[in-house]
Every structure is written in structure tokens, then in C-alpha cells.
Design an enzyme around this catalytic site. Structure first.
Site, mmCIF file in Angstrom:
data_model
loop_
_atom_site.group_PDB
_atom_site.id
_atom_site.type_symbol
_atom_site.label_atom_id
_atom_site.label_comp_id
_atom_site.label_asym_id
_atom_site.label_seq_id
_atom_site.Cartn_x
_atom_site.Cartn_y
_atom_site.Cartn_z
ATOM 1 N N ASP A 1 31.126 5.097 25.078
ATOM 2 C CA ASP A 1 32.112 4.796 26.135
ATOM 3 C C ASP A 1 31.719 5.486 27.429
ATOM 4 O OD1 ASP A 1 35.779 4.962 26.447
ATOM 5 O OD2 ASP A 1 34.232 3.833 27.514
ATOM 6 N N ARG B 1 34.990 7.212 34.363
ATOM 7 C CA ARG B 1 36.251 7.855 33.924
ATOM 8 C C ARG B 1 35.992 8.914 32.865
ATOM 9 N NH1 ARG B 1 35.931 2.806 32.091
ATOM 10 N NH2 ARG B 1 35.518 2.567 29.846
ATOM 11 N N ASN B 2 34.850 8.824 32.153
ATOM 12 C CA ASN B 2 34.558 9.799 31.089
ATOM 13 C C ASN B 2 33.549 10.846 31.531
ATOM 14 O OD1 ASN B 2 36.328 8.758 29.224
ATOM 15 N ND2 ASN B 2 34.879 7.214 28.532
ATOM 16 N N ASP C 1 33.673 13.565 26.481
ATOM 17 C CA ASP C 1 34.161 12.660 25.424
ATOM 18 C C ASP C 1 33.051 11.965 24.646
ATOM 19 O OD1 ASP C 1 37.172 11.552 27.146
ATOM 20 O OD2 ASP C 1 36.752 13.230 25.812
#
Ligand SMILES: CS(=O)(=O)c1ccc(C(=O)Nc2cccc(-c3cn4ccnc4c(Nc4ccc(C(=O)N5CCOCC5)cc4)n3)c2)cc1
Length: 285
Positions: free
Chosen positions: A146, A150-151, A164
Site C-alpha cells: 500500500d 498517505r502512507n 505502515d
């Protein structure tokens, strides 16, 4: 399990595992933001400021996550958000990581911090930072699944680190894990992920290309005016790709197009990508 790792003997669960943190040592501070697995807070642990993520109960399959946590505490790199440990002996599951003072990269890109984001060199530095973290994960056979702005997180001196990593595999929510789910990151997914949910470091390379597009687009949503179904169609059948963002140099965009090769084996490794980006960075110093 990776590296042919056997699961630890069950007795290991009863000893005091070094990745298990005593929740009474944590003092929760202000809320920092919400990811899709839970909410992140500032906290104090043994006189250090840390970030703690309280997992939504039932969002994570705990046993497989605890296995993952053991490996994640062994992954350490200047461009990975360091995992310090977990609280698993009570609900909610808590993940304790290093604190990143400027928050998520996506929010940072959108906040248009004056003087920082209009320097091409700085934006390429962000790409190099993420690439170094991903090259390390690639070398440790850890697939992110992912990777997106945003991560990623921004720390002291505007260093960017990957966060993450490895968590996506343990999310129970079908909306997130199934490629037909509403929360599945379609716009960052390679064709083989969309068609067969086949993740690899080469599908992370595809997502890295979309992340670089986000960096040069100031955090804009990729394929903003398209539905997920339309994106699946053009990526899998029409071989269309994201357009070059205005702020993106042609030299970088040429590399980006290689990360989006239809066949996974035609995409470069993070190792190759890093040497290319460092060469390009030199031309902007
Ligand atoms: C536009 S805004 O309202 O200022 C704003 C809203 C949200 C965020 C944000 O980073 N959200 C988010 C989502 C998921 C995980 C995380 C997130 C995960 N983390 C893991 C380790 N460290 C962090 C961390 N640190 C943060 C987050 C926010 C701030 C903060 O208060 N800022 C406001 C002033 O500008 C600097 C950042 C500072 C450190 N945030 C963070 C950042 C800014």
C-alpha cells in the site's frame, strides 16, 4: 512465512517478548490523524515522544499481525518509520513507532509549505528518500502492498520515511483487501494486482511511480476525474498512463513511465531506480 521462518514455538507467547510493550508505560497525547486501520496519537513512552496507532477493534487479524510485528521490529532503516513495539495483550491493539514531526507526506504536499515544495531538487530528494526505504524492504523480501503518499511521513529536516509497511496483508476489512472493495487502492495498483491480486516488489515499484506523480502534483488525487472501474479499464486494457505533472522534469517522467511497464518483469528494481534518481538529482544541484 518469509525467509523460511518457522512460527515461534507457542511458549514464546508466554515469555516477555521484547516487541510487547507494557501499556502502563504509555501516556497518550493529542490525536494526530486517522489512517484506514485506526487513529494515530502523539504519546510519551519512557521519556520519548512516539506515535501510537490504536487499531480499530476487529480491523486486524491479531495472530498474523503479531507474527508480522516480530519481523517488523527487525526491519530498521533511516527511511522506514521505525516500529518500536506493540501492545497485543489487551484491546485495542496498539502499534508504537517513531514520531514524525511533520506528519503524513500527503498532507505535507497539500499544505504547500512555502519555500519547500517549489524546489525541484527537494521534490527529487523526497523520491530518493522513499526509494531508499523501498530498496531496503526489497532487499529484505518485504512487500509493502500500500505504498502511497498517505502512507509516507515527513520528519526532522524534511526527511521522508515509509510507514505502515507490511500491515496491509493483515487487514480483515474486505472493502480494503479485495480488489473489488471500495477502500482498495485501485489508483496505485499494477495490472497484475488488479487482475490477480498478485503483489510483489515490482507491484510496489508501480505504486512508487504513482507516489512520485503525487509528489510532483502537490498531493492531487491520481486519475481524479475517473472512477475506479474506468482506471482498471485503461490500465489493464488500454495501456494508458498518468500524464506528466507540470512540475515534473522530463528526465523524471521518463523513469516514471518505466515503473508502469505492463509486465512486472519489465519494471526496474528499487536498486536500479535509486541509482537513476541519484544521477538525475545531481543535475539539479
Ligand atoms: C492540514 S492539517 O489539518 O494541518 C493536517 C491534518 C492531518 C495531518 C496528518 O499528518 N495526518 C495523519 C494521518 C495519519 C497518520 C499520521 C501520522 C502518523 N505518524 C507516525 C509517526 N508520526 C506520525 C504523525 N505525526 C504527525 C502528524 C500530524 C502533525 C501535525 O499536527 N501537523 C499539523 C501541522 O503541520 C504539521 C503536521 C504532526 C506530526 N502523523 C498523520 C497533517 C496536517
Amino acid at each position: 512465512p518469509r525467509h523460511g521462518q518457522k512460527t515461534a514455538p507457542t511458549t514464546a507467547g508466554f515469555g516477555h517478548d521484547h516487541w510487547e510493550i507494557d501499556p502502563s508505560e504509555l501516556v497518550k497525547g493529542k490525536e494526530l490523524g486517522t489512517g484506514c486501520f485506526g487513529t494515530v496519537y502523539e504519546a510519551w513512552w519512557k521519556d520519548n515522544i512516539v506515535a501510537i496507532k490504536l487499531m480499530k477493534p476487529g480491523s486486524m487479524s491479531e495472530d498474523s499481525f503479531i507474527e508480522e510485528a516480530k519481523t517488523m521490529t527487525q526491519l530498521s532503516h533511516p527511511n522506514l518509520v521505525q516500529l518500536y513495539g506493540v501492545v497485543t495483550k489487551q484491546q485495542p491493539l496498539i502499534i508504537i513507532t517513531e514520531f514524525m514531526k511533520h506528519g503524513s507526506l500527503w498532507q505535507f504536499l497539500k499544505s504547500k509549505v512555502p519555500g519547500i515544495l517549489n524546489e525541484t531538487e527537494r521534490l527529487i530528494m523526497f523520491c530518493v528518500d522513499v526509494c531508499k526505504g523501498m530498496k531496503y524492504l526489497e532487499s529484505r523480501k518485504c512487500i509493502h502492498r500500500d505504498l502511497a503518499a498517505r502512507n509516507c511521513l515527513v520528519g526532522q529536516n524534511y526527511v521522508v520515511k515509509v510507514g505502515d509497511f507490511g500491515l496491509a496483508r493483515h487487514v480483515i476489512d474486505d472493502e480494503y483487501s479485495s480488489s473489488y472493495g471500495a477502500k482498495f487502492p485501485i489508483k496505485w495498483a499494477a495490472p497484475e494486482v488488479l487482475k490477480y491480486t498478485k503483489f510483489s516488489s515490482k507491484s510496489d515499484v508501480w505504486a512508487f511511480g504513482v507516489l512520485i506523480w503525487e509528489i510532483f502534483s502537490g498531493g492531487e488525487l491520481p486519475f481524479a476525474n475517473m472512477s475506479n472501474a474506468e482506471v482498471v479499464e485503461i490500465i489493464c486494457n488500454k495501456d494508458e498512463r498518468l500524464k506528466k505533472p507540470k512540475a515534473c522534469p522530463h528526465s523524471v517522467f521518463t523513469q516514471m513511465m518505466n515503473y508502469w511497464a505492463q509486465k512486472a518483469e519489465d519494471r526496474p528494481s528499487f536498486k536500479n531506480i535509486l541509482s537513476c534518481l541519484l544521477e538525475i538529482l545531481e543535475t539539479f544541484k
